[in-house]
Design a protein around this motif. Structure first.
Motif, short mmCIF file in Angstrom:
data_model
loop_
_atom_site.label_atom_id
_atom_site.label_comp_id
_atom_site.label_asym_id
_atom_site.label_seq_id
_atom_site.Cartn_x
_atom_site.Cartn_y
_atom_site.Cartn_z
N VAL A 1 0.48 -1.09 -0.26
CA VAL A 1 0.29 0.07 0.16
C VAL A 1 0.96 1.70 -0.19
N PRO A 2 0.30 2.40 -0.73
CA PRO A 2 0.86 3.69 -0.93
C PRO A 2 1.40 4.54 0.69
N GLU A 3 0.55 4.15 1.47
CA GLU A 3 0.34 4.56 2.95
C GLU A 3 -0.62 3.98 3.57
N ALA A 4 0.04 3.84 5.33
CA ALA A 4 -1.49 3.26 5.90
C ALA A 4 -1.40 3.83 7.23
N GLU A 5 -2.07 3.90 8.33
CA GLU A 5 -2.68 4.66 9.03
C GLU A 5 -2.23 3.60 10.32
N VAL A 6 -1.08 4.46 11.09
CA VAL A 6 -0.30 3.37 12.45
C VAL A 6 -1.15 4.37 13.82
N LEU A 7 -1.73 3.06 14.47
CA LEU A 7 -2.67 3.14 15.95
C LEU A 7 -1.35 3.19 16.68
N THR A 8 -1.68 4.01 17.69
CA THR A 8 -0.57 4.50 18.95
C THR A 8 -0.99 2.45 19.59
N ASP A 9 -0.13 2.12 19.96
CA ASP A 9 0.03 1.34 20.74
C ASP A 9 -0.58 0.02 19.94
N ARG A 10 -0.42 -0.14 19.04
CA ARG A 10 -1.97 -1.34 18.81
C ARG A 10 -0.93 -1.93 17.49
N HIS A 11 -1.02 -1.59 16.54
CA HIS A 11 -1.16 -2.06 15.00
C HIS A 11 -0.94 -0.84 13.50
N LEU A 12 -1.29 -1.03 12.68
CA LEU A 12 -1.35 -0.84 11.27
C LEU A 12 -2.60 -1.17 11.05
N GLU B 1 5.11 11.95 12.31
CA GLU B 1 4.20 11.35 12.86
C GLU B 1 4.66 10.07 13.85
N VAL B 2 5.04 9.18 12.89
CA VAL B 2 4.87 7.97 13.96
C VAL B 2 6.52 8.10 13.96
N ILE B 3 5.99 7.92 15.81
CA ILE B 3 7.06 7.37 16.43
C ILE B 3 7.06 5.92 16.90
N LEU B 4 8.03 4.89 17.11
CA LEU B 4 9.02 3.45 17.35
C LEU B 4 9.44 3.24 18.20
N ASP B 5 9.20 2.53 18.73
CA ASP B 5 10.28 1.76 20.05
C ASP B 5 10.89 0.71 19.39
N ILE B 6 11.90 0.26 19.08
CA ILE B 6 12.65 -0.50 18.42
C ILE B 6 12.96 -1.60 19.55
N THR B 7 11.61 -2.59 19.61
CA THR B 7 12.29 -3.38 20.54
C THR B 7 13.16 -4.56 20.40
N GLY B 8 13.68 -5.22 19.66
CA GLY B 8 14.68 -7.11 18.91
C GLY B 8 14.26 -6.63 17.80
N GLU B 9 15.40 -8.59 17.45
CA GLU B 9 14.89 -8.69 16.27
C GLU B 9 13.87 -9.43 16.23
N CYS B 10 13.41 -9.15 14.94
CA CYS B 10 12.29 -10.11 14.33
C CYS B 10 13.15 -11.83 14.05
N HIS B 11 13.24 -12.54 14.11
CA HIS B 11 13.30 -13.77 13.75
C HIS B 11 12.76 -14.41 12.74
N PRO B 12 13.99 -15.17 11.97
CA PRO B 12 12.69 -15.47 10.48
C PRO B 12 11.97 -17.26 11.59
N CYS B 13 11.44 -17.96 10.81
CA CYS B 13 9.80 -18.73 11.07
C CYS B 13 9.95 -19.38 9.73
N SER B 14 9.58 -21.05 10.22
CA SER B 14 9.24 -22.19 9.23
C SER B 14 8.72 -21.14 8.69
#
Length: 181
Positions: free
Chosen positions: A42-53, A118-131
């Motif tokens: 998508v070209p743009e998205a709304e980010v919801l505070t403390d939730r998700h896209l 507007e959007v501020i993210l706290d980087i929390t860790g690595e996103c390891h691959p899954c199966s």
């Protein structure tokens, strides 16, 4: 004149970790409308505070550390190379929400970034691959993604994201890393 961090008695690893002068760029945004579906670009998205896209099927709990995922654009070609592919892997195949170029994402663990105005993210860790990477990329997909899976983040402040937005590292020291067990 000596480079300020090398040969300087005052240099520390903390100073080196805090030195991230460059800016990056948001290259891609993906929304997964339903579980196990590929993300839609998508070209743009709304980010919801403390939730998700908004529009993404994921509904992480408030306060969660994995509310949004990021991957480094430069790693798309690296993963393809490990799989013997001639072209970079399409971002949607890797199932992350955001693709960022121009910044070493691994250097951002424990930091805050701002995307756009507007959007501020706290980087929390690595996103390891899954199966699922074996399903999506074929044999070797999981191992091709190791070390290139991207990062997870908590949404500190929501707002609107657009492809092409600037990604800035916010001032402040990185959070101290926890000792490995």
């Amino acid at each position: 004149m000596a480079f300020p961090f090398f040969g300087d008695d005052k240099s520390t690893v903390a100073q080196l970790l805090a030195t991230l002068p460059q800016e990056g760029r948001l290259e891609w945004i993906g929304l997964r409308r339903a579980r196990r579906e590929a993300p839609d670009a998508v070209p743009e998205a709304e980010v919801l505070t403390d939730r998700h896209l908004a529009g993404d099927h994921a509904s992480p709990r408030p306060g969660g550390k994995r509310q949004i995922t990021l991957i480094q654009h430069e790693h798309l070609a690296a993963v393809a190379g490990y799989l013997g592919l001639a072209e970079p892997v399409a971002p949607g195949r890797l199932r992350r929400n955001l693709v960022v170029s121009g910044l070493n994402l691994l250097a951002l663990k424990g930091r805050q970034i701002q995307i756009g105005e507007e959007v501020i993210l706290d980087i929390t860790g690595e996103c390891h691959p899954c199966s699922r990477m074996e399903e999506e990329l074929g044999p070797g997909g999981y191992n091709a993604m190791r070390g290139h899976g991207g990062l997870t983040a908590h949404i500190a402040q929501g707002g609107r994201l657009r492809v092409g937005d600037t990604v800035r590292v916010l001032p402040g020291p990185p959070a101290p890393e926890k000792p490995k067990k």
